[in-house]
Design a protein around this motif. Sequence first.
Motif, PDB file in Angstrom:
ATOM      1  N   GLU A   3       5.858   6.496 -19.406  1.00  0.00           N
ATOM      2  CA  GLU A   3       6.700   6.579 -18.211  1.00  0.00           C
ATOM      3  C   GLU A   3       8.117   7.033 -18.577  1.00  0.00           C
ATOM      4  O   GLU A   3       8.723   7.845 -17.889  1.00  0.00           O
ATOM      5  CB  GLU A   3       6.740   5.217 -17.520  1.00  0.00           C
ATOM      6  CG  GLU A   3       7.524   5.261 -16.230  1.00  0.00           C
ATOM      7  CD  GLU A   3       6.972   4.320 -15.177  1.00  0.00           C
ATOM      8  OE1 GLU A   3       5.982   3.625 -15.444  1.00  0.00           O
ATOM      9  OE2 GLU A   3       7.559   4.293 -14.089  1.00  0.00           O
ATOM     10  N   GLN A   4       8.582   6.506 -19.680  1.00  0.00           N
ATOM     11  CA  GLN A   4       9.945   6.879 -20.122  1.00  0.00           C
ATOM     12  C   GLN A   4      10.019   8.385 -20.362  1.00  0.00           C
ATOM     13  O   GLN A   4      10.959   9.057 -19.953  1.00  0.00           O
ATOM     14  CB  GLN A   4      10.280   6.124 -21.407  1.00  0.00           C
ATOM     15  CG  GLN A   4      11.732   6.258 -21.798  1.00  0.00           C
ATOM     16  CD  GLN A   4      11.980   5.701 -23.185  1.00  0.00           C
ATOM     17  OE1 GLN A   4      11.073   5.291 -23.901  1.00  0.00           O
ATOM     18  NE2 GLN A   4      13.237   5.682 -23.559  1.00  0.00           N
ATOM     19  N   TYR A   5       8.976   8.910 -20.986  1.00  0.00           N
ATOM     20  CA  TYR A   5       8.965  10.354 -21.232  1.00  0.00           C
ATOM     21  C   TYR A   5       8.912  11.120 -19.920  1.00  0.00           C
ATOM     22  O   TYR A   5       9.662  12.068 -19.700  1.00  0.00           O
ATOM     23  CB  TYR A   5       7.784  10.758 -22.126  1.00  0.00           C
ATOM     24  CG  TYR A   5       7.662  12.260 -22.198  1.00  0.00           C
ATOM     25  CD1 TYR A   5       8.610  13.015 -22.898  1.00  0.00           C
ATOM     26  CD2 TYR A   5       6.655  12.945 -21.518  1.00  0.00           C
ATOM     27  CE1 TYR A   5       8.542  14.392 -22.927  1.00  0.00           C
ATOM     28  CE2 TYR A   5       6.593  14.333 -21.544  1.00  0.00           C
ATOM     29  CZ  TYR A   5       7.536  15.044 -22.254  1.00  0.00           C
ATOM     30  OH  TYR A   5       7.476  16.413 -22.278  1.00  0.00           O
ATOM     31  N   PHE A   6       8.020  10.671 -19.044  1.00  0.00           N
ATOM     32  CA  PHE A   6       7.847  11.376 -17.763  1.00  0.00           C
ATOM     33  C   PHE A   6       9.183  11.494 -17.043  1.00  0.00           C
ATOM     34  O   PHE A   6       9.564  12.560 -16.554  1.00  0.00           O
ATOM     35  CB  PHE A   6       6.837  10.615 -16.901  1.00  0.00           C
ATOM     36  CG  PHE A   6       6.618  11.248 -15.549  1.00  0.00           C
ATOM     37  CD1 PHE A   6       5.839  12.382 -15.421  1.00  0.00           C
ATOM     38  CD2 PHE A   6       7.188  10.700 -14.403  1.00  0.00           C
ATOM     39  CE1 PHE A   6       5.631  12.971 -14.179  1.00  0.00           C
ATOM     40  CE2 PHE A   6       6.991  11.283 -13.160  1.00  0.00           C
ATOM     41  CZ  PHE A   6       6.210  12.427 -13.044  1.00  0.00           C
ATOM     42  N   HIS A   7       9.925  10.389 -17.015  1.00  0.00           N
ATOM     43  CA  HIS A   7      11.197  10.413 -16.276  1.00  0.00           C
ATOM     44  C   HIS A   7      12.323  11.083 -17.051  1.00  0.00           C
ATOM     45  O   HIS A   7      13.395  11.318 -16.503  1.00  0.00           O
ATOM     46  CB  HIS A   7      11.567   9.000 -15.819  1.00  0.00           C
ATOM     47  CG  HIS A   7      10.705   8.563 -14.656  1.00  0.00           C
ATOM     48  ND1 HIS A   7       9.987   7.383 -14.677  1.00  0.00           N
ATOM     49  CD2 HIS A   7      10.411   9.168 -13.487  1.00  0.00           C
ATOM     50  CE1 HIS A   7       9.290   7.291 -13.545  1.00  0.00           C
ATOM     51  NE2 HIS A   7       9.526   8.360 -12.804  1.00  0.00           N
ATOM     52  N   SER A   8      12.080  11.369 -18.317  1.00  0.00           N
ATOM     53  CA  SER A   8      13.116  12.093 -19.079  1.00  0.00           C
ATOM     54  C   SER A   8      13.008  13.599 -18.793  1.00  0.00           C
ATOM     55  O   SER A   8      13.891  14.364 -19.132  1.00  0.00           O
ATOM     56  CB  SER A   8      12.945  11.849 -20.579  1.00  0.00           C
ATOM     57  OG  SER A   8      11.821  12.581 -21.058  1.00  0.00           O
ATOM     58  N   ARG A   9      11.900  14.028 -18.191  1.00  0.00           N
ATOM     59  CA  ARG A   9      11.712  15.465 -17.946  1.00  0.00           C
ATOM     60  C   ARG A   9      12.525  15.905 -16.740  1.00  0.00           C
ATOM     61  O   ARG A   9      12.818  15.096 -15.852  1.00  0.00           O
ATOM     62  CB  ARG A   9      10.231  15.762 -17.704  1.00  0.00           C
ATOM     63  CG  ARG A   9       9.350  15.332 -18.842  1.00  0.00           C
ATOM     64  CD  ARG A   9       7.906  15.644 -18.545  1.00  0.00           C
ATOM     65  NE  ARG A   9       7.627  17.068 -18.722  1.00  0.00           N
ATOM     66  CZ  ARG A   9       6.490  17.640 -18.381  1.00  0.00           C
ATOM     67  NH1 ARG A   9       5.526  16.934 -17.830  1.00  0.00           N
ATOM     68  NH2 ARG A   9       6.295  18.934 -18.581  1.00  0.00           N
ATOM     69  N   PRO A  10      12.866  17.196 -16.675  1.00  0.00           N
ATOM     70  CA  PRO A  10      13.564  17.680 -15.474  1.00  0.00           C
ATOM     71  C   PRO A  10      12.702  17.410 -14.245  1.00  0.00           C
ATOM     72  O   PRO A  10      11.462  17.377 -14.332  1.00  0.00           O
ATOM     73  CB  PRO A  10      13.694  19.178 -15.715  1.00  0.00           C
ATOM     74  CG  PRO A  10      13.464  19.385 -17.161  1.00  0.00           C
ATOM     75  CD  PRO A  10      12.626  18.248 -17.643  1.00  0.00           C
TER      76      PRO A  10
END
Length: 526
Positions: free
Chosen positions: A448-455
């Motif tokens: 989830e952290q990665y997903f929300h780090s994306r543009p």
Amino acid sequence: MIFTCRTFVPISPLLLNQLLPIKFVQQHQHLSQAKTNLTSLQSPVSLLPLPRFIASNSWWNWNWNSRRYCSGVVMASVNGVQDPQSISYLRQQEAAEIDEILMGPLGFSVDQLMELAGLSVATAIAEVYKPNEHNRVLAICGPGNNGGDGLVAARHLYHFGYKPYVCYPKRTPKPLYNCLVTQLESLSVPFLSVEDLPMDLSDSFDILIDAVFGFSFHGTPRPPFDDMIKKLVNLSNPDLRPSKSPAIVSVDIPSGWHVEEGDSSGDGIKPDMLVSLTAPKLCAKMFSGPHHFLGGRFVPPPIVEKFKLQLPAYPGTSMCVRIGKPPKVDISALRENYISPELLEEQVEADPFDQFQKWFDDAMAAGLKEPNAMSLSTAGSDRNLSSRMVLLKGFDKEGFVWYTNYESQKARDISENPRASLLFYWDALNRQVRIEGPVAKVSEAESEQYFHSRPRGSQIGAIASNQSSVIPNRQYLHQVYQDLEAKYSGLVLIPLLCRRGYLMILSHSQYLYFVLVKSLTSCFLL
Ligand SMILES: NC(=O)C1=CN([C@@H]2O[C@H](COP(=O)(O)OP(=O)(O)OC[C@H]3O[C@@H](n4cnc5c(N)ncnc54)[C@H](OP(=O)(O)O)[C@@H]3O)[C@@H](O)[C@H]2O)[C@H](O)CC1
Ligand SMILES: [K+]
């Protein structure tokens, strides 16, 4: 037999990266149909009609077991193979007028333009003729700016690893030209007089740069250039041409050709490469050699508009762009000169992760494009292997991390057979790293952290993309994207929804190979 045609939707470049995994799949039942598709994809740009697309590339693969062809179109900043019919050609008068406008109201200096022109010539040469095979370059320079371009090109080629020589019989006594000569002398580039030139240029040089005359040429060549041009003509005459003759590269115009009518008598130079500058001149339509490039990446919009220029897009940061198709190559004859430093056992780190970090740092320092790009190979329970390029998103002593939709083919393979093989290939460093081992999902929190780090656009693109599934058409994908954009417009955080995941981890590293490619001493298994 089933063929699968895959293509990507034409969307804005910003969304492109985000939607790259999205494909629509059409089933074809017959080989003949697939062949038709294959042929049509030779010019894949036609599938991407929007002007926003700069260039495209196609890929094909054949899965032996299922006997299934896949074709696809991916966006990339590839060498734009430009259709010679669709671009503009200048008359002599127009070329001179453009020069005047550039150096008048548009504020360019001749030094600047010449520097860019000469750099374009050098980069075009380096793209086709590698310095390890074509090292000795003779730049034959005339009295005008075309000759100046040759002097500049010779300097850049020196820095690219070539051994340039210059023949500059009628020096122009102006500060610009004097400085160009001084710069070359400071590099100990030999200047040869006409008398010094060997009778047979083919013994002494691998490349001859014809920078004698450009677009201001008129009449017939006068001494001493008449003899020099004759030498070049003899070298390009198939009857007189020695078996191993140097490549002739003409700058802007093949010298001696009429600027508009070209080589009307058929007795002129037949260069192997023509580097047109700013825009090709009319005579370039008669060029029939294998390599036509355009250089001079400095044309500002007012010139394009005034002269209604149709010019090809330069790829990436390149100073030159190929016009027309590159010649067919004999793939079996493609080879590199295998020169690599040795990789000795005492040079490698005891810990493979430290070694990987070291090589990854080297790849970053060398300025390689996307050094984190890696091939990921998986095989499901049917044992059919498949590979694709993905991006490494992190690594530590626990493993190597990348992200994917859990409904993609690779994810399905991994769920059936949780093992994978990764391959990094750092061409410019002659290195590759193979990593093989078991794969596990990472935690949902990390995912989830990665997903929300994306543009934001990437997040929506990821949700819109139902990878490896059949969709009706491109428009469908546009619609899904737009609907999702509208749906989440008021939300700061886009929910991860059920297909959260996007992350897998290679948790063991017992199979980590560091391989020095193109070298006799090569492989270390850590
Ligand atoms: N805007 C651009 O794209 C730029 C192009 N550049 C390069 O500049 C040339 C054009 O340069 P220019 O100096 O105008 O002309 P040439 O290099 O073609 O040569 C002019 C000299 O050649 C002599 N000449 C002409 N005909 C003959 C002949 N038959 N025999 C012998 N000598 C000849 C001419 O002498 P004249 O006495 O006849 O006037 C000149 O001395 C363009 O093609 C590009 O390569 C710039 O570098 C950057 C901008
Ligand atoms: K020339």
